[in-house]
Design a protein around this motif. Structure first.
Motif, PDB file in Angstrom:
ATOM      1  N   ASN A   1       0.815  -1.222   0.000  1.00 57.44           N
ATOM      2  CA  ASN A   1       0.000   0.000   0.000  1.00 57.44           C
ATOM      3  C   ASN A   1       0.848   1.270   0.000  1.00 57.44           C
ATOM      4  OD1 ASN A   1      -2.651  -1.135  -0.017  1.00 57.44           O
ATOM      5  ND2 ASN A   1      -2.392  -1.698   2.135  1.00 57.44           N
ATOM      6  N   VAL A   2       2.141   1.121   0.233  1.00 53.69           N
ATOM      7  CA  VAL A   2       3.043   2.279   0.164  1.00 53.69           C
ATOM      8  C   VAL A   2       3.576   2.374  -1.263  1.00 53.69           C
ATOM      9  CG1 VAL A   2       5.158   3.338   1.035  1.00 53.69           C
ATOM     10  CG2 VAL A   2       3.710   1.993   2.576  1.00 53.69           C
TER      11      VAL A   2
ATOM     12  N   VAL B 260       4.071  10.720  -0.470  1.00 51.61           N
ATOM     13  CA  VAL B 260       3.104   9.959   0.306  1.00 51.61           C
ATOM     14  C   VAL B 260       3.276  10.314   1.778  1.00 51.61           C
ATOM     15  CG1 VAL B 260       4.674   7.970   0.487  1.00 51.61           C
ATOM     16  CG2 VAL B 260       2.221   7.655   0.882  1.00 51.61           C
TER      17      VAL B 260
ATOM     18  N   LEU C 136       2.603   9.049   5.520  1.00 53.11           N
ATOM     19  CA  LEU C 136       2.281   7.890   6.343  1.00 53.11           C
ATOM     20  C   LEU C 136       1.839   8.372   7.714  1.00 53.11           C
ATOM     21  CD1 LEU C 136       4.768   6.974   4.320  1.00 53.11           C
ATOM     22  CD2 LEU C 136       4.557   4.862   5.597  1.00 53.11           C
TER      23      LEU C 136
ATOM     24  N   PRO D  67      -1.557  10.951  -1.261  1.00 51.83           N
ATOM     25  CA  PRO D  67      -2.374  10.077  -0.417  1.00 51.83           C
ATOM     26  C   PRO D  67      -1.847   9.988   1.014  1.00 51.83           C
ATOM     27  CG  PRO D  67      -0.914   8.758  -1.777  1.00 51.83           C
ATOM     28  CD  PRO D  67      -0.740  10.190  -2.229  1.00 51.83           C
ATOM     29  N   VAL D  68      -2.752   9.611   1.923  1.00 51.56           N
ATOM     30  CA  VAL D  68      -2.383   9.307   3.306  1.00 51.56           C
ATOM     31  C   VAL D  68      -2.486   7.800   3.478  1.00 51.56           C
ATOM     32  CG1 VAL D  68      -2.954   9.569   5.746  1.00 51.56           C
ATOM     33  CG2 VAL D  68      -3.258  11.494   4.191  1.00 51.56           C
ATOM     34  N   VAL D  69      -1.404   7.180   3.920  1.00 51.52           N
ATOM     35  CA  VAL D  69      -1.392   5.739   4.163  1.00 51.52           C
ATOM     36  C   VAL D  69      -1.386   5.507   5.673  1.00 51.52           C
ATOM     37  CG1 VAL D  69      -0.086   3.591   3.917  1.00 51.52           C
ATOM     38  CG2 VAL D  69      -0.220   5.198   1.998  1.00 51.52           C
TER      39      VAL D  69
ATOM     40  N   GLU E  90      -4.881   0.651   3.293  1.00 50.51           N
ATOM     41  CA  GLU E  90      -5.039   1.227   1.969  1.00 50.51           C
ATOM     42  C   GLU E  90      -5.050   2.753   2.069  1.00 50.51           C
ATOM     43  OE1 GLU E  90      -8.526  -0.338   0.165  1.00 50.51           O
ATOM     44  OE2 GLU E  90      -7.763  -2.402   0.101  1.00 50.51           O
ATOM     45  N   PRO E  91      -4.520   3.429   1.052  1.00 48.55           N
ATOM     46  CA  PRO E  91      -4.414   4.884   1.109  1.00 48.55           C
ATOM     47  C   PRO E  91      -5.760   5.603   1.059  1.00 48.55           C
ATOM     48  CG  PRO E  91      -3.757   4.058  -1.048  1.00 48.55           C
ATOM     49  CD  PRO E  91      -3.925   2.867  -0.170  1.00 48.55           C
TER      50      PRO E  91
ATOM     51  N   HIS F  49      -7.448   9.543   0.245  1.00 44.70           N
ATOM     52  CA  HIS F  49      -7.108  10.670  -0.620  1.00 44.70           C
ATOM     53  C   HIS F  49      -7.889  11.922  -0.198  1.00 44.70           C
ATOM     54  CE1 HIS F  49      -4.939   8.037  -3.455  1.00 44.70           C
ATOM     55  NE2 HIS F  49      -5.866   7.152  -3.137  1.00 44.70           N
TER      56      HIS F  49
END
Length: 258
Positions: free
Chosen positions: A31-32, A38, A40, A143-145, A176-177, A179
């Motif tokens: 997922n990264v 990105v 985290l 995105p935020v993971v 999962e990311p 958005h």
């Protein structure tokens, strides 16, 4: 971004994990993303979370630049190390500069790590999230993971002695990311926290039972452990804050007398 210090630090950390006989369990590493900015977002249960948090991006070949409190950067020995790893200094009284630095890093394709709770959770449950994570991600268009770490608190956390004995399991669950758009930071922060709360429940459930007997001090009270409830943890945090303020006042008074 040139990294001289980070690669040998990673090697040293992995050697230490092996020497401690630790079982590192990781799920969802795919997922990264392997490239591009990105963010985290991690839960925060112990003082060594920074060390283990970077593992979440390691399979993707990424180096995580953590957002960390200014006090670490002011430390005589830790400060130079933090700067050499290109982590991001956060002034809790004025977070504007760190916000813009994080956005710049992300726009330049870096992986940035953030702890939305801001401080360690004594209850081992998620504390109320600040909305900085979704605002930063939205501003940078990345995105935020979500990442849940479990087991790190057993080594070093608030209110308990250090325990670096061998054989501990450390788990990292990478979701999962998300958005975020920034249109409704409060709602998007709530969505992130809800997602991570469910991931935390699953991480506790999947942890080796022989290492996590009923009533364990590092497990939330709501999940059968004996950690403080969120309300009790809030009281302890308030007492700690008052004690720190008292000590700072004493230091200032002592300086004025000199």
């Amino acid at each position: 971004m040139r990294d001289i210090t980070y690669p040998p630090i990673i090697v040293t950390a992995k050697v230490a994990f092996k020497a401690l006989g630790q079982n590192i369990r990781m799920t969802g590493a795919d997922n990264v993303p392997r490239e591009g900015g990105v963010l985290l977002a991690y839960n925060h249960v112990g003082y060594v979370d920074f060390i283990y948090g970077g593992l979440a991006a390691n399979p993707s070949g990424r180096l995580v630049r953590f957002m960390a409190k200014r006090e670490l950067f002011d430390h005589t020995y830790v400060g130079p190390l933090m700067r050499s790893l290109h982590h991001i200094e956060v002034d809790r009284g004025d977070g504007v500069a760190s916000f813009h630095t994080a956005v710049d890093y992300l726009r330049n394709g870096e992986a940035v790590g953030i702890f939305p709770e801001a401080t360690i959770s004594r209850s081992m449950e998620l504390k109320e999230f600040k909305n900085g994570a979704v605002r930063i991600a939205a501003a940078a268009g990345v995105p935020v993971v979500p990442v849940i770490m479990w087991g790190t608190q057993r080594m070093m956390t608030k209110g308990h002695p250090r325990d670096f004995s061998r054989g501990k399991t450390i788990s990292l669950t990478i979701g999962e990311p998300l958005h975020p758009t920034g249109d409704d930071p409060a709602a998007e922060t709530g969505e992130l926290q809800d997602r991570m709360s469910q991931m935390l429940v699953e991480a506790v459930r999947d942890y080796p039972a022989d290492e996590q007997p009923p009533g364990s001090w590092w497990v939330p009270a709501s999940l059968g452990g004996s950690a403080p409830t969120p309300e009790e943890a809030e009281r302890l945090d308030a007492e700690e804050k008052r004690e720190r303020a008292r000590k700072r006042a004493e230091k200032r008074a002592a300086k004025r007398k000199k």
